[in-house]
Scaffold this motif. Sequence first.
Motif, PDB file in Angstrom:
ATOM      1  N   UNK A 233      -0.525  14.117  -5.469  1.00  0.00           N
ATOM      2  CA  UNK A 233      -0.354  14.533  -4.135  1.00  0.00           C
ATOM      3  C   UNK A 233       1.536  13.681  -4.303  1.00  0.00           C
ATOM      4  N   UNK A 234       1.399  12.865  -4.332  1.00  0.00           N
ATOM      5  CA  UNK A 234       3.340  12.424  -4.334  1.00  0.00           C
ATOM      6  C   UNK A 234       3.786  13.078  -5.855  1.00  0.00           C
ATOM      7  N   UNK A 235       3.489  13.089  -7.259  1.00  0.00           N
ATOM      8  CA  UNK A 235       3.694  13.018  -8.194  1.00  0.00           C
ATOM      9  C   UNK A 235       4.116  14.849  -8.127  1.00  0.00           C
ATOM     10  N   UNK A 236       2.724  15.353  -7.798  1.00  0.00           N
ATOM     11  CA  UNK A 236       3.229  17.318  -6.967  1.00  0.00           C
ATOM     12  C   UNK A 236       4.678  17.456  -6.035  1.00  0.00           C
ATOM     13  N   UNK A 237       4.496  16.467  -5.182  1.00  0.00           N
ATOM     14  CA  UNK A 237       5.812  16.758  -4.357  1.00  0.00           C
ATOM     15  C   UNK A 237       6.625  15.712  -4.505  1.00  0.00           C
ATOM     16  N   UNK A 238       6.728  14.932  -6.116  1.00  0.00           N
ATOM     17  CA  UNK A 238       7.928  15.213  -6.560  1.00  0.00           C
ATOM     18  C   UNK A 238       8.579  16.140  -6.930  1.00  0.00           C
ATOM     19  N   UNK A 239       7.413  17.068  -7.731  1.00  0.00           N
ATOM     20  CA  UNK A 239       8.426  17.803  -8.198  1.00  0.00           C
ATOM     21  C   UNK A 239       8.881  19.066  -7.882  1.00  0.00           C
ATOM     22  N   UNK A 240       8.201  19.346  -6.057  1.00  0.00           N
ATOM     23  CA  UNK A 240       9.277  20.001  -5.593  1.00  0.00           C
ATOM     24  C   UNK A 240      10.267  19.594  -4.511  1.00  0.00           C
ATOM     25  N   UNK A 241      10.596  18.025  -4.642  1.00  0.00           N
ATOM     26  CA  UNK A 241      11.407  17.703  -3.349  1.00  0.00           C
ATOM     27  C   UNK A 241      12.423  16.677  -4.284  1.00  0.00           C
ATOM     28  N   UNK A 242      11.484  16.318  -5.690  1.00  0.00           N
ATOM     29  CA  UNK A 242      12.391  15.480  -5.880  1.00  0.00           C
ATOM     30  C   UNK A 242      11.673  13.411  -6.577  1.00  0.00           C
TER      31      UNK A 242
ATOM     32  N   UNK B 154       0.802  -1.075   0.010  1.00  0.00           N
ATOM     33  CA  UNK B 154       0.326   0.146  -0.322  1.00  0.00           C
ATOM     34  C   UNK B 154       1.233   1.334  -0.284  1.00  0.00           C
ATOM     35  N   UNK B 155       2.072   1.642   0.784  1.00  0.00           N
ATOM     36  CA  UNK B 155       2.844   2.455   0.877  1.00  0.00           C
ATOM     37  C   UNK B 155       3.174   2.283  -0.419  1.00  0.00           C
ATOM     38  N   UNK B 156       4.085   1.527  -1.343  1.00  0.00           N
ATOM     39  CA  UNK B 156       4.535   1.551  -2.362  1.00  0.00           C
ATOM     40  C   UNK B 156       3.761   2.124  -2.997  1.00  0.00           C
ATOM     41  N   UNK B 157       2.359   1.624  -3.620  1.00  0.00           N
ATOM     42  CA  UNK B 157       0.865   1.878  -4.556  1.00  0.00           C
ATOM     43  C   UNK B 157       1.035   3.342  -4.104  1.00  0.00           C
ATOM     44  N   UNK B 158       0.519   3.303  -3.121  1.00  0.00           N
ATOM     45  CA  UNK B 158       0.699   5.348  -2.529  1.00  0.00           C
ATOM     46  C   UNK B 158       1.846   6.218  -3.311  1.00  0.00           C
ATOM     47  N   UNK B 159       2.545   5.868  -3.224  1.00  0.00           N
ATOM     48  CA  UNK B 159       4.052   6.194  -3.515  1.00  0.00           C
ATOM     49  C   UNK B 159       3.867   6.714  -5.182  1.00  0.00           C
ATOM     50  N   UNK B 160       3.455   5.671  -6.044  1.00  0.00           N
ATOM     51  CA  UNK B 160       4.191   5.138  -7.234  1.00  0.00           C
ATOM     52  C   UNK B 160       2.675   5.876  -7.973  1.00  0.00           C
ATOM     53  N   UNK B 161       1.483   5.975  -7.603  1.00  0.00           N
ATOM     54  CA  UNK B 161       0.494   6.228  -8.157  1.00  0.00           C
ATOM     55  C   UNK B 161      -0.475   7.847  -7.555  1.00  0.00           C
ATOM     56  N   UNK B 162       0.281   7.845  -6.359  1.00  0.00           N
ATOM     57  CA  UNK B 162      -0.975   9.134  -5.720  1.00  0.00           C
ATOM     58  C   UNK B 162      -0.567  10.585  -6.463  1.00  0.00           C
TER      59      UNK B 162
ATOM     60  N   UNK C 129       8.372   7.520   1.246  1.00  0.00           N
ATOM     61  CA  UNK C 129       7.606   6.410   1.541  1.00  0.00           C
ATOM     62  C   UNK C 129       7.889   5.682   2.352  1.00  0.00           C
ATOM     63  N   UNK C 130       9.282   5.071   2.248  1.00  0.00           N
ATOM     64  CA  UNK C 130       9.675   4.668   3.267  1.00  0.00           C
ATOM     65  C   UNK C 130       9.869   4.901   4.153  1.00  0.00           C
ATOM     66  N   UNK C 131      10.131   6.549   5.054  1.00  0.00           N
ATOM     67  CA  UNK C 131       9.787   6.442   6.114  1.00  0.00           C
ATOM     68  C   UNK C 131       7.651   6.546   6.338  1.00  0.00           C
ATOM     69  N   UNK C 132       7.663   6.452   5.812  1.00  0.00           N
ATOM     70  CA  UNK C 132       5.550   6.692   6.012  1.00  0.00           C
ATOM     71  C   UNK C 132       5.010   4.990   6.220  1.00  0.00           C
TER      72      UNK C 132
ATOM     73  N   UNK D 103      13.631  11.284  -5.484  1.00  0.00           N
ATOM     74  CA  UNK D 103      14.566  10.821  -4.817  1.00  0.00           C
ATOM     75  C   UNK D 103      13.724  11.166  -2.615  1.00  0.00           C
ATOM     76  N   UNK D 104      13.315  11.875  -3.005  1.00  0.00           N
ATOM     77  CA  UNK D 104      12.754  11.971  -2.091  1.00  0.00           C
ATOM     78  C   UNK D 104      11.263  11.990  -1.505  1.00  0.00           C
ATOM     79  N   UNK D 105      10.746  11.747  -2.758  1.00  0.00           N
ATOM     80  CA  UNK D 105       9.135  10.796  -2.498  1.00  0.00           C
ATOM     81  C   UNK D 105       9.530   9.902  -1.654  1.00  0.00           C
ATOM     82  N   UNK D 106      10.307   8.991  -2.440  1.00  0.00           N
ATOM     83  CA  UNK D 106      10.863   7.531  -2.193  1.00  0.00           C
ATOM     84  C   UNK D 106      11.471   7.772  -0.565  1.00  0.00           C
ATOM     85  N   UNK D 107      12.124   8.285  -0.193  1.00  0.00           N
ATOM     86  CA  UNK D 107      12.497   8.395   1.414  1.00  0.00           C
ATOM     87  C   UNK D 107      10.906   9.057   2.040  1.00  0.00           C
TER      88      UNK D 107
END
Length: 134
Positions: free
Chosen positions: A62-71, A52-60, A79-82, A73-77
Amino acid sequence: PLIVLINQLLNMRLDAFKICRGRRRPLSVKTGGIGVWNHVLHIVTVLAILTNCSLMALTSFQFSWLADQIGTLGVFALAIGWEHLMLLVKYCLQLTVSSMPTSVQNEVRKKKYDQERKRYMTLRAKKERRSGSV
């Protein structure tokens, strides 16, 4: 026609016998708990959290918007923290929730106490009989 009637009646009786006697469910065996299924449920919950955490990070979105902001690798980190936070919550719940309700624990303790008391009284009665006969 008479032979067909006899055949049908005989088949009905044989089918009834097979259903009632031949195809019974086996008797259940009492066990102490759910055994190995407890481990299976633990593994399934951990896999569910990871998935669920990996699907949330890959398909959400909000995370695609966040990927533009922090990159990426930041989204991956993140998702791992969550995922680690969710695993911590799962383990905390697993530790705090008892496998046996309090009422059942009290009944088990009471039964054990009654057995010990009965054993003690039996041994005491035997000892008194021996000492009284000497």
